[in-house]
Scaffold this active site. Structure first.
Site, PDB file in Angstrom:
ATOM      1  N   ASN A 168       0.864  -1.185   0.000  1.00  0.00           N
ATOM      2  CA  ASN A 168       0.000   0.000   0.000  1.00  0.00           C
ATOM      3  C   ASN A 168       0.902   1.238   0.000  1.00  0.00           C
ATOM      4  O   ASN A 168       1.480   1.584   1.018  1.00  0.00           O
ATOM      5  CB  ASN A 168      -0.885  -0.035   1.260  1.00  0.00           C
ATOM      6  CG  ASN A 168      -1.686   1.239   1.441  1.00  0.00           C
ATOM      7  OD1 ASN A 168      -1.789   2.068   0.528  1.00  0.00           O
ATOM      8  ND2 ASN A 168      -2.258   1.411   2.624  1.00  0.00           N
ATOM      9  N   LYS A 185       0.081   4.252  -0.200  1.00  0.00           N
ATOM     10  CA  LYS A 185      -0.556   5.442   0.396  1.00  0.00           C
ATOM     11  C   LYS A 185      -0.354   6.630  -0.563  1.00  0.00           C
ATOM     12  O   LYS A 185      -0.335   6.424  -1.778  1.00  0.00           O
ATOM     13  CB  LYS A 185      -0.021   5.699   1.812  1.00  0.00           C
ATOM     14  CG  LYS A 185      -0.118   4.438   2.670  1.00  0.00           C
ATOM     15  CD  LYS A 185       0.119   4.649   4.129  1.00  0.00           C
ATOM     16  CE  LYS A 185      -0.014   3.315   4.856  1.00  0.00           C
ATOM     17  NZ  LYS A 185       0.114   3.425   6.302  1.00  0.00           N
ATOM     18  N   HIS A 214      -9.213   1.159   5.589  1.00  0.00           N
ATOM     19  CA  HIS A 214      -7.899   1.395   6.199  1.00  0.00           C
ATOM     20  C   HIS A 214      -8.075   2.356   7.370  1.00  0.00           C
ATOM     21  O   HIS A 214      -8.911   3.258   7.324  1.00  0.00           O
ATOM     22  CB  HIS A 214      -6.934   1.988   5.161  1.00  0.00           C
ATOM     23  CG  HIS A 214      -5.521   1.975   5.636  1.00  0.00           C
ATOM     24  ND1 HIS A 214      -5.046   2.927   6.520  1.00  0.00           N
ATOM     25  CD2 HIS A 214      -4.505   1.116   5.415  1.00  0.00           C
ATOM     26  CE1 HIS A 214      -3.782   2.636   6.802  1.00  0.00           C
ATOM     27  NE2 HIS A 214      -3.429   1.550   6.149  1.00  0.00           N
ATOM     28  N   GLU A 216      -6.492   4.821   8.259  1.00  0.00           N
ATOM     29  CA  GLU A 216      -6.354   6.246   7.896  1.00  0.00           C
ATOM     30  C   GLU A 216      -7.649   6.776   7.279  1.00  0.00           C
ATOM     31  O   GLU A 216      -7.975   7.950   7.425  1.00  0.00           O
ATOM     32  CB  GLU A 216      -5.153   6.414   6.945  1.00  0.00           C
ATOM     33  CG  GLU A 216      -3.835   6.236   7.698  1.00  0.00           C
ATOM     34  CD  GLU A 216      -2.709   5.603   6.909  1.00  0.00           C
ATOM     35  OE1 GLU A 216      -2.760   5.621   5.659  1.00  0.00           O
ATOM     36  OE2 GLU A 216      -1.759   5.094   7.542  1.00  0.00           O
ATOM     37  N   GLU A 220      -4.545  -4.704  11.073  1.00  0.00           N
ATOM     38  CA  GLU A 220      -3.516  -3.674  11.190  1.00  0.00           C
ATOM     39  C   GLU A 220      -3.725  -2.905  12.491  1.00  0.00           C
ATOM     40  O   GLU A 220      -4.520  -1.955  12.527  1.00  0.00           O
ATOM     41  CB  GLU A 220      -3.604  -2.691  10.019  1.00  0.00           C
ATOM     42  CG  GLU A 220      -3.417  -3.316   8.656  1.00  0.00           C
ATOM     43  CD  GLU A 220      -2.911  -2.299   7.628  1.00  0.00           C
ATOM     44  OE1 GLU A 220      -1.891  -2.594   6.996  1.00  0.00           O
ATOM     45  OE2 GLU A 220      -3.512  -1.227   7.473  1.00  0.00           O
ATOM     46  N   GLY A 229       3.234   2.621  10.719  1.00  0.00           N
ATOM     47  CA  GLY A 229       4.162   3.729  10.504  1.00  0.00           C
ATOM     48  C   GLY A 229       4.932   4.139  11.747  1.00  0.00           C
ATOM     49  O   GLY A 229       5.558   5.193  11.781  1.00  0.00           O
ATOM     50  N   SER A 259       4.202  -1.860  10.269  1.00  0.00           N
ATOM     51  CA  SER A 259       5.664  -1.896  10.394  1.00  0.00           C
ATOM     52  C   SER A 259       6.281  -3.251  10.035  1.00  0.00           C
ATOM     53  O   SER A 259       7.227  -3.694  10.689  1.00  0.00           O
ATOM     54  CB  SER A 259       6.102  -1.443  11.793  1.00  0.00           C
ATOM     55  OG  SER A 259       5.692  -0.110  12.029  1.00  0.00           O
TER      56      SER A 259
HETATM   57  P1  13P Z   1       3.513   0.591   7.622  1.00  0.00           P
HETATM   58  O1  13P Z   1       4.013  -0.685   7.005  1.00  0.00           O
HETATM   59  O2  13P Z   1       4.198   1.813   7.066  1.00  0.00           O
HETATM   60  O3  13P Z   1       3.485   0.546   9.101  1.00  0.00           O
HETATM   61  O4  13P Z   1       1.975   0.753   7.146  1.00  0.00           O
HETATM   62  C1  13P Z   1       1.118  -0.313   7.275  1.00  0.00           C
HETATM   63  C2  13P Z   1      -0.119   0.023   6.555  1.00  0.00           C
HETATM   64  O5  13P Z   1      -0.864   0.903   6.954  1.00  0.00           O
HETATM   65  C3  13P Z   1      -0.430  -0.720   5.309  1.00  0.00           C
HETATM   66  O6  13P Z   1      -1.726  -0.488   4.897  1.00  0.00           O
END
Ligand code: 13P
Length: 253
Positions: free
Chosen positions: A9, A11, A98, A100, A170, A176, A216
């Site tokens: 992903n 983003k 997600h 976010e 997640e 992140g 992560s």
């Molecule tokens: P990270 O791997 O940067 O922690 O992000 C995970 C994520 O949100 C994948 O959708």
């Protein structure tokens, strides 16, 4: 046997040139090394889907996805993209829910259940995200939070529809942050999610659902996470932006 999936992903990252370079590098690796029941999914921002399609088309085990879609088929929704449009430009997967999107765009259980329906109706696979925030993990309510997310947005589906959904656990506190859930914490939650599905439908159906871990994931921890019984792959954020890291994570599966 359940499908193993490693999905990147991106983003809101990468311009056109970066998108092209990263996709080319991943494509070469997948072409040479990925076999069996493993799928790799590249999930770029909408604007790069058509150009990256030219690179991934015809490559076995490599597919494209989108990060979101609107729940309606079409109409006066300025700035939005429908599931049908994504299917028409070659997407096989769409991320739904997600954290976010939940946090910054106010997406709730109800709208997410409609998005899941929209993706399935366009013959694509939703990657449905769930996961608790740090305060729930700290007060021990993570199972209730995740159960609510899964039940309210997925459990209206029929027994034949549910195996067509991929679930991504997640934990928000691991996204992140460089702080990964331990393999044990992740396995425990994945087994819990599978149990929920078995209780609602049946064990055979639950055993068909691929459940990915995200938060992560790096080359250094992917192997241990992917070795867990109920972890069927990963949804990778930051590490999917570097071809070396992403391909090393793919190798770990
Ligand atoms: P990270 O791997 O940067 O922690 O992000 C995970 C994520 O949100 C994948 O959708």
């Amino acid at each position: 046997m359940r499908k193993k999936i490693v999905a990147g992903n991106w983003k809101m990252n990468n311009d056109r040139e970066e998108a092209f370079k990263l996709t080319s590098e991943v494509t070469h690796m997948v072409e040479d090394e990925v076999k069996g029941n493993t799928e790799v999914v590249i999930i770029p921002p909408f604007v790069h889907i058509s150009s990256t399609r030219k690179l991934v088309e015809g490559i076995a085990h490599l597919h494209l996805g989108a990060q979101n879609c609107h729940e309606e088929k079409g109409g006066a929704y300025t700035g939005e993209i429908s599931a049908g449009m994504l299917q028409s430009v070659g997407c096989k997967y769409v991320i739904v829910g997600h954290s976010e999107r939940r946090e910054f765009f106010g997406e709730d259980h109800e709208v997410l259940s409609k998005k899941v329906d929209a993706v399935l109706a366009s013959d694509m696979i939703p990657i449905f995200c769930c996961g608790e925030k740090l305060d729930s993990r700290e007060d021990g309510t993570q199972n209730e939070v995740v159960a609510q997310q899964v039940e309210k947005s997925l459990f209206h589906l029929s027994e034949t529809q549910i195996p067509a959904v991929v679930i991504a656990y997640e934990p928000v506190w691991a996204i992140g942050t460089g702080k990964t859930a331990s393999a044990e914490q992740a396995q425990e939650m994945h087994a819990f999610i599978r149990k929920l599905i078995a209780e609602k439908y049946n064990q055979d159906t639950a055993d068909k659902v691929s459940i990915l871990y995200g938060g992560s994931v790096k080359p250094g921890n992917a192997g241990e996470l992917f070795a867990q019984e109920d972890i069927d792959g990963g949804l990778i954020g930051g590490a999917s932006l570097k071809s070396r890291d992403f391909t090393d994570i793919i190798k770990a599966i």
